[in-house]
Design an enzyme around this catalytic site. Sequence first.
Site, PDB file in Angstrom:
ATOM      1  N   GLY A  82       0.831  -1.193   0.000  1.00  0.00           N
ATOM      2  CA  GLY A  82       0.000   0.000   0.000  1.00  0.00           C
ATOM      3  C   GLY A  82       0.865   1.242   0.000  1.00  0.00           C
ATOM      4  O   GLY A  82       2.097   1.164  -0.008  1.00  0.00           O
ATOM      5  N   HIS A 122       0.440   6.597  12.591  1.00  0.00           N
ATOM      6  CA  HIS A 122      -0.319   7.775  12.140  1.00  0.00           C
ATOM      7  C   HIS A 122      -1.832   7.591  12.305  1.00  0.00           C
ATOM      8  O   HIS A 122      -2.586   8.525  12.049  1.00  0.00           O
ATOM      9  CB  HIS A 122       0.095   8.149  10.712  1.00  0.00           C
ATOM     10  CG  HIS A 122       1.543   8.562  10.689  1.00  0.00           C
ATOM     11  ND1 HIS A 122       1.982   9.742  11.256  1.00  0.00           N
ATOM     12  CD2 HIS A 122       2.655   7.917  10.250  1.00  0.00           C
ATOM     13  CE1 HIS A 122       3.304   9.817  11.148  1.00  0.00           C
ATOM     14  NE2 HIS A 122       3.741   8.720  10.549  1.00  0.00           N
ATOM     15  N   TYR A 145      -3.572   9.525   5.076  1.00  0.00           N
ATOM     16  CA  TYR A 145      -2.864   8.238   5.163  1.00  0.00           C
ATOM     17  C   TYR A 145      -3.240   7.537   6.476  1.00  0.00           C
ATOM     18  O   TYR A 145      -3.598   6.347   6.484  1.00  0.00           O
ATOM     19  CB  TYR A 145      -1.350   8.490   5.073  1.00  0.00           C
ATOM     20  CG  TYR A 145      -0.494   7.338   5.536  1.00  0.00           C
ATOM     21  CD1 TYR A 145      -0.462   6.140   4.840  1.00  0.00           C
ATOM     22  CD2 TYR A 145       0.309   7.459   6.682  1.00  0.00           C
ATOM     23  CE1 TYR A 145       0.335   5.086   5.270  1.00  0.00           C
ATOM     24  CE2 TYR A 145       1.111   6.417   7.113  1.00  0.00           C
ATOM     25  CZ  TYR A 145       1.121   5.222   6.404  1.00  0.00           C
ATOM     26  OH  TYR A 145       1.903   4.181   6.829  1.00  0.00           O
ATOM     27  N   LYS A 149      -5.309   3.917   7.305  1.00  0.00           N
ATOM     28  CA  LYS A 149      -4.888   2.818   8.193  1.00  0.00           C
ATOM     29  C   LYS A 149      -5.954   2.541   9.261  1.00  0.00           C
ATOM     30  O   LYS A 149      -6.143   1.393   9.671  1.00  0.00           O
ATOM     31  CB  LYS A 149      -3.537   3.143   8.837  1.00  0.00           C
ATOM     32  CG  LYS A 149      -2.374   3.182   7.853  1.00  0.00           C
ATOM     33  CD  LYS A 149      -2.083   1.807   7.251  1.00  0.00           C
ATOM     34  CE  LYS A 149      -0.847   1.811   6.377  1.00  0.00           C
ATOM     35  NZ  LYS A 149      -0.540   0.494   5.798  1.00  0.00           N
ATOM     36  N   SER A 174       8.634   3.848  13.420  1.00  0.00           N
ATOM     37  CA  SER A 174       9.508   4.247  12.302  1.00  0.00           C
ATOM     38  C   SER A 174      10.514   3.127  12.099  1.00  0.00           C
ATOM     39  O   SER A 174      11.496   3.022  12.842  1.00  0.00           O
ATOM     40  CB  SER A 174      10.252   5.540  12.634  1.00  0.00           C
ATOM     41  OG  SER A 174       9.338   6.556  12.978  1.00  0.00           O
TER      42      SER A 174
END
Length: 277
Positions: A82, A122, A145, A149, A174
């Site tokens: 994605g 996020h 974004y 999710k 991250s």
Amino acid sequence: MNESSAARRKPFRRLLLTGAAGNLGRQLRGALADWADIVHVTDIVPPGDAAAHEETSVVDLADREAVMHMVEGVDAIVHLGGISIDAPFDDLLEANIRGTYNLYEAARKHGVKRIVFASSNHTIGFHPVTEVLDADSPHRPDSLYGVSKCFGESLSRYYYDRFGIETVCVRIGSSFEEPKNSRMLVTYLSYRDFIELVSCSLFTNRVGHVVVYGASDNPVKWWDNTKAGFLGFRPRDSSVQFAERFPVTAPTAERDDPAQRFQGGAFVLGEPLAHDR
Ligand code: NAI
Ligand code: 15L
């Protein structure tokens, strides 16, 4: 079958890895060799040559028929494919929303038992950095974004409650070779810990539907994984070795900067993106 050949048997017959050509897909591919007889690695761009245990395909997740075909016979899916950053809504709609729906619907039709879904920090990026969150903290997406999710997390919840397909939603922090800034000292997930977390997500017996945060054992923590403790994820790495690259500055007016104030960092400053900009 004698005992030694039984011991050699791999846990899965067939695994599917989406997003195989990406940053994390490339890291995971090696590990999957020990986990399944056949690993089908797929991406919208060519995922490279197939190893002996692999099949490859180039498939757009938004292509329902192709996804339906690809999922046939699969025991479990690691869904990394994605768009992995903020993007125009129509692009997120195809890759992350339609694509994830196509995958779950194919999983339902073909009886797939478990999916590991690469969610993201996020989904909760508009929580302040002063809060410690857990699996039950409300969504506060910091970008379209992040919203895409959240859709994946909700969709997977529905497919568990209604159809019993288990999902581990991994809210990855991250995950790169190294942290790239001071925020990532908190959100860093080493590649080794990422692979371990996927392993826990695939091999723990009965996970139901669960949210787990993907961070290494970093000195500062925004996320509490107690509610996902049964997964047995114990990060072995830490961002501490990179700390001196990003010296801590005294808390000043910079805290007025939303990118410093909220967990999502610079994502909170984005505006809806359009194709024509
Ligand atoms: P990446 O962008 O390197 O890899 C994503 C892959 O998905 C790419 O190879 C891309 O070609 C593929 N893809 C995009 N659209 C597609 C479509 N329509 N059909 C099929 N494949 C498509 O991202 P990375 O870093 O490998 O992340 C993997 C997953 O983990 C992504 O879903 C991302 O959102 C999520 N994640 C990653 C984080 C990180 O720090 N690396 C943090 C939070 C979430
Ligand atoms: C993500 O969700 C992205 O996929 C990744 O590229 C990084 O931006 C990461 O979050 C992050 O928050 O550092």
